[in-house]
Design a protein around this motif. Sequence first.
Motif, PDB file in Angstrom:
ATOM      1  N   ALA A   2       0.815  -1.209   0.000  1.00  0.00           N
ATOM      2  CA  ALA A   2       0.000   0.000   0.000  1.00  0.00           C
ATOM      3  C   ALA A   2       0.853   1.266   0.000  1.00  0.00           C
ATOM      4  O   ALA A   2       0.313   2.371   0.057  1.00  0.00           O
ATOM      5  CB  ALA A   2      -0.919  -0.002   1.217  1.00  0.00           C
ATOM      6  N   GLY A   3       2.188   1.091  -0.038  1.00  0.00           N
ATOM      7  CA  GLY A   3       3.068   2.242  -0.044  1.00  0.00           C
ATOM      8  C   GLY A   3       3.185   2.914   1.307  1.00  0.00           C
ATOM      9  O   GLY A   3       3.506   4.097   1.403  1.00  0.00           O
ATOM     10  N   ARG A   4       2.935   2.181   2.380  1.00  0.00           N
ATOM     11  CA  ARG A   4       3.000   2.726   3.727  1.00  0.00           C
ATOM     12  C   ARG A   4       4.212   2.159   4.454  1.00  0.00           C
ATOM     13  O   ARG A   4       4.660   1.039   4.174  1.00  0.00           O
ATOM     14  CB  ARG A   4       1.731   2.379   4.510  1.00  0.00           C
ATOM     15  CG  ARG A   4       0.430   2.845   3.858  1.00  0.00           C
ATOM     16  CD  ARG A   4       0.315   4.360   3.856  1.00  0.00           C
ATOM     17  NE  ARG A   4       0.482   4.883   5.207  1.00  0.00           N
ATOM     18  CZ  ARG A   4      -0.493   4.866   6.128  1.00  0.00           C
ATOM     19  NH1 ARG A   4      -1.672   4.335   5.840  1.00  0.00           N
ATOM     20  NH2 ARG A   4      -0.278   5.360   7.321  1.00  0.00           N
ATOM     21  N   HIS A   5       4.713   2.944   5.409  1.00  0.00           N
ATOM     22  CA  HIS A   5       5.881   2.529   6.178  1.00  0.00           C
ATOM     23  C   HIS A   5       5.435   2.076   7.563  1.00  0.00           C
ATOM     24  O   HIS A   5       4.651   2.750   8.233  1.00  0.00           O
ATOM     25  CB  HIS A   5       6.883   3.674   6.303  1.00  0.00           C
ATOM     26  CG  HIS A   5       8.040   3.375   7.201  1.00  0.00           C
ATOM     27  ND1 HIS A   5       9.001   2.442   6.876  1.00  0.00           N
ATOM     28  CD2 HIS A   5       8.373   3.857   8.425  1.00  0.00           C
ATOM     29  CE1 HIS A   5       9.896   2.381   7.839  1.00  0.00           C
ATOM     30  NE2 HIS A   5       9.541   3.225   8.810  1.00  0.00           N
ATOM     31  N   VAL A   6       5.924   0.933   7.992  1.00  0.00           N
ATOM     32  CA  VAL A   6       5.620   0.406   9.322  1.00  0.00           C
ATOM     33  C   VAL A   6       6.921   0.140  10.045  1.00  0.00           C
ATOM     34  O   VAL A   6       7.813  -0.536   9.518  1.00  0.00           O
ATOM     35  CB  VAL A   6       4.794  -0.897   9.232  1.00  0.00           C
ATOM     36  CG1 VAL A   6       4.693  -1.563  10.594  1.00  0.00           C
ATOM     37  CG2 VAL A   6       3.402  -0.617   8.697  1.00  0.00           C
ATOM     38  N   ASP A   7       7.039   0.682  11.257  1.00  0.00           N
ATOM     39  CA  ASP A   7       8.190   0.362  12.095  1.00  0.00           C
ATOM     40  C   ASP A   7       7.706   0.102  13.509  1.00  0.00           C
ATOM     41  O   ASP A   7       6.497  -0.006  13.764  1.00  0.00           O
ATOM     42  CB  ASP A   7       9.240   1.479  12.046  1.00  0.00           C
ATOM     43  CG  ASP A   7       8.685   2.831  12.497  1.00  0.00           C
ATOM     44  OD1 ASP A   7       7.713   2.846  13.288  1.00  0.00           O
ATOM     45  OD2 ASP A   7       9.225   3.863  12.076  1.00  0.00           O
ATOM     46  N   GLY A   8       8.623   0.019  14.436  1.00  0.00           N
ATOM     47  CA  GLY A   8       8.256  -0.332  15.799  1.00  0.00           C
ATOM     48  C   GLY A   8       7.349   0.672  16.475  1.00  0.00           C
ATOM     49  O   GLY A   8       6.644   0.331  17.435  1.00  0.00           O
ATOM     50  N   SER A   9       7.342   1.923  16.008  1.00  0.00           N
ATOM     51  CA  SER A   9       6.503   2.950  16.624  1.00  0.00           C
ATOM     52  C   SER A   9       5.118   3.046  16.003  1.00  0.00           C
ATOM     53  O   SER A   9       4.269   3.793  16.488  1.00  0.00           O
ATOM     54  CB  SER A   9       7.202   4.311  16.529  1.00  0.00           C
ATOM     55  OG  SER A   9       7.322   4.712  15.169  1.00  0.00           O
ATOM     56  N   THR A  10       4.868   2.309  14.925  1.00  0.00           N
ATOM     57  CA  THR A  10       3.571   2.366  14.249  1.00  0.00           C
ATOM     58  C   THR A  10       2.570   1.491  14.995  1.00  0.00           C
ATOM     59  O   THR A  10       2.752   0.281  15.105  1.00  0.00           O
ATOM     60  CB  THR A  10       3.690   1.882  12.793  1.00  0.00           C
ATOM     61  OG1 THR A  10       4.694   2.634  12.121  1.00  0.00           O
ATOM     62  CG2 THR A  10       2.365   2.043  12.071  1.00  0.00           C
ATOM     63  N   THR A  11       1.509   2.107  15.488  1.00  0.00           N
ATOM     64  CA  THR A  11       0.500   1.359  16.239  1.00  0.00           C
ATOM     65  C   THR A  11      -0.802   1.194  15.473  1.00  0.00           C
ATOM     66  O   THR A  11      -1.596   0.309  15.799  1.00  0.00           O
ATOM     67  CB  THR A  11       0.203   2.043  17.581  1.00  0.00           C
ATOM     68  OG1 THR A  11      -0.204   3.400  17.335  1.00  0.00           O
ATOM     69  CG2 THR A  11       1.445   2.037  18.472  1.00  0.00           C
ATOM     70  N   ARG A  12      -1.046   2.018  14.459  1.00  0.00           N
ATOM     71  CA  ARG A  12      -2.289   1.933  13.686  1.00  0.00           C
ATOM     72  C   ARG A  12      -1.968   2.074  12.206  1.00  0.00           C
ATOM     73  O   ARG A  12      -1.050   2.810  11.833  1.00  0.00           O
ATOM     74  CB  ARG A  12      -3.282   3.011  14.113  1.00  0.00           C
ATOM     75  CG  ARG A  12      -3.689   2.913  15.568  1.00  0.00           C
ATOM     76  CD  ARG A  12      -4.474   4.131  16.037  1.00  0.00           C
ATOM     77  NE  ARG A  12      -5.771   4.226  15.364  1.00  0.00           N
ATOM     78  CZ  ARG A  12      -6.092   5.171  14.505  1.00  0.00           C
ATOM     79  NH1 ARG A  12      -5.210   6.104  14.164  1.00  0.00           N
ATOM     80  NH2 ARG A  12      -7.282   5.197  13.961  1.00  0.00           N
ATOM     81  N   LEU A  13      -2.743   1.386  11.397  1.00  0.00           N
ATOM     82  CA  LEU A  13      -2.508   1.425   9.955  1.00  0.00           C
ATOM     83  C   LEU A  13      -3.825   1.274   9.216  1.00  0.00           C
ATOM     84  O   LEU A  13      -4.623   0.383   9.520  1.00  0.00           O
ATOM     85  CB  LEU A  13      -1.556   0.297   9.535  1.00  0.00           C
ATOM     86  CG  LEU A  13      -1.372   0.073   8.038  1.00  0.00           C
ATOM     87  CD1 LEU A  13      -0.565   1.210   7.432  1.00  0.00           C
ATOM     88  CD2 LEU A  13      -0.687  -1.275   7.766  1.00  0.00           C
ATOM     89  N   ASP A  14      -4.058   2.158   8.258  1.00  0.00           N
ATOM     90  CA  ASP A  14      -5.154   2.024   7.307  1.00  0.00           C
ATOM     91  C   ASP A  14      -4.549   1.789   5.940  1.00  0.00           C
ATOM     92  O   ASP A  14      -3.615   2.514   5.537  1.00  0.00           O
ATOM     93  CB  ASP A  14      -6.032   3.280   7.268  1.00  0.00           C
ATOM     94  CG  ASP A  14      -7.089   3.282   8.351  1.00  0.00           C
ATOM     95  OD1 ASP A  14      -7.852   2.296   8.434  1.00  0.00           O
ATOM     96  OD2 ASP A  14      -7.161   4.259   9.113  1.00  0.00           O
ATOM     97  N   ALA A  15      -5.071   0.829   5.208  1.00  0.00           N
ATOM     98  CA  ALA A  15      -4.535   0.538   3.876  1.00  0.00           C
ATOM     99  C   ALA A  15      -5.649   0.027   2.985  1.00  0.00           C
ATOM    100  O   ALA A  15      -6.663  -0.494   3.459  1.00  0.00           O
ATOM    101  CB  ALA A  15      -3.415  -0.496   3.959  1.00  0.00           C
ATOM    102  N   ARG A  16      -5.457   0.197   1.699  1.00  0.00           N
ATOM    103  CA  ARG A  16      -6.389  -0.348   0.716  1.00  0.00           C
ATOM    104  C   ARG A  16      -5.585  -1.265  -0.194  1.00  0.00           C
ATOM    105  O   ARG A  16      -4.608  -0.846  -0.810  1.00  0.00           O
ATOM    106  CB  ARG A  16      -7.063   0.770  -0.081  1.00  0.00           C
ATOM    107  CG  ARG A  16      -8.051   0.255  -1.126  1.00  0.00           C
ATOM    108  CD  ARG A  16      -8.955   1.376  -1.604  1.00  0.00           C
ATOM    109  NE  ARG A  16      -8.209   2.516  -2.116  1.00  0.00           N
ATOM    110  CZ  ARG A  16      -7.819   2.646  -3.379  1.00  0.00           C
ATOM    111  NH1 ARG A  16      -8.086   1.710  -4.254  1.00  0.00           N
ATOM    112  NH2 ARG A  16      -7.157   3.712  -3.765  1.00  0.00           N
TER     113      ARG A  16
END
Length: 398
Positions: free
Chosen positions: A89-103
């Motif tokens: 989805a072109g999103r970045h996730v690391d240890g500080s990411t707690t929420r994510l919206d994606a399509r």
Amino acid sequence: MSHSVTDHNRPAAPSSLIGASTEPLFRASLRCFLGPVSAFLDDPSVSEILINGPTEVYVERKGRLSRTSATFAGETELDAAVRNIAQFAGRHVDGSTTRLDARLPDGSRVHVVRPPCSRRGTVVAIRKFSRDVFDLARLVALGSLTESAAEFLELCVSLRKNLLVSGGTGSGKTSLLNALSTCIPETERILVLEDSSELQLRQPHVVPLEARPGDDRGRDRITIRDLFVSSLRLRPDRIVIGEVRGAEALDLLQAMTSGHPGSMSTLHADRPADALRRLETMAMMGHVELPHHAIRAQVGAAIDVIVQAARFGDGSRRIVEIAEAGYTDADGTYRLTPLYRFRTEGVDGSGRIRGLLAETGAAPRFAAELMEAGLLTRVPHSRSVWRDASTSPDATLP
């Protein structure tokens, strides 16, 4: 070209490869990372997949939730799947990411909550994209709507009445809004604003706009309200908002009353009365210096018809009320006129709730417009039961 490597040493596909032509690649990768639930992704009877940590998976079929035997090997495996989805989805996730919206590329919507916000591990909800486009005739065939009510709603769209679809979570609001949108003439230019694209309008002149979440610091965020400002400069004949959730409610109200009639949207509420109050509350979230009575007057002037959807205990989704709104008494209280209400008639042998969305006998205030437009004859069941509006059993709402 760099690849992110999971604990299973499986490279995730880079986001630069995402596109319609790479959907087969995405599906193959998704099967690898979401192997325990891949069968549900391919099952057309499953509408949602709910992963409550690595050892608990539920699915929704026909409005009912059931627990499955599917499990992930552990939190690490589930987190790897989330990182893979984020990268596609072109999103970045690391240890500080707690929420994510994606399509996802197939249109499915994903929401993720990770520890420490989630106390039981990574939680994932996948609402699958349906390629079926419901129209009002299909809703009648499914028993969600009567022919008379469907004809009335079609007339409301034809007369450019402002419609608000209200309902709880999973009540079918988006499908109902899509069905109503099929009644918009093909000659009109339609601006569609959504947080995550779900609506599937088939008219030839549709401009879909999608909000964008910001990065971890909130930068580059594009909200529905931002899109609304742009939409007004793009010469819309109609504006359709997938769901009103915040301060954009005031912009919608102002557009409805100043040159853009026939707009449509949905919001979360369990009754038409609650829908008006919630819309009022959201309009005040914009921190605009307007007195409360002025915002209430805006709501009363803008909304013409509220269509209330509900999900029943048997899993069915139906319209339970169609009410006329759009005006207030001299003292500023809202008044609603129920035009159709669902009447329960019992339960059949299979446990399905039986009932009918019946006319109340009340006439909408715009019945004269229907007759002047030569459209009232298209509602044969209603013409015989509509009384003069002055005798309608209105419900006064505080």
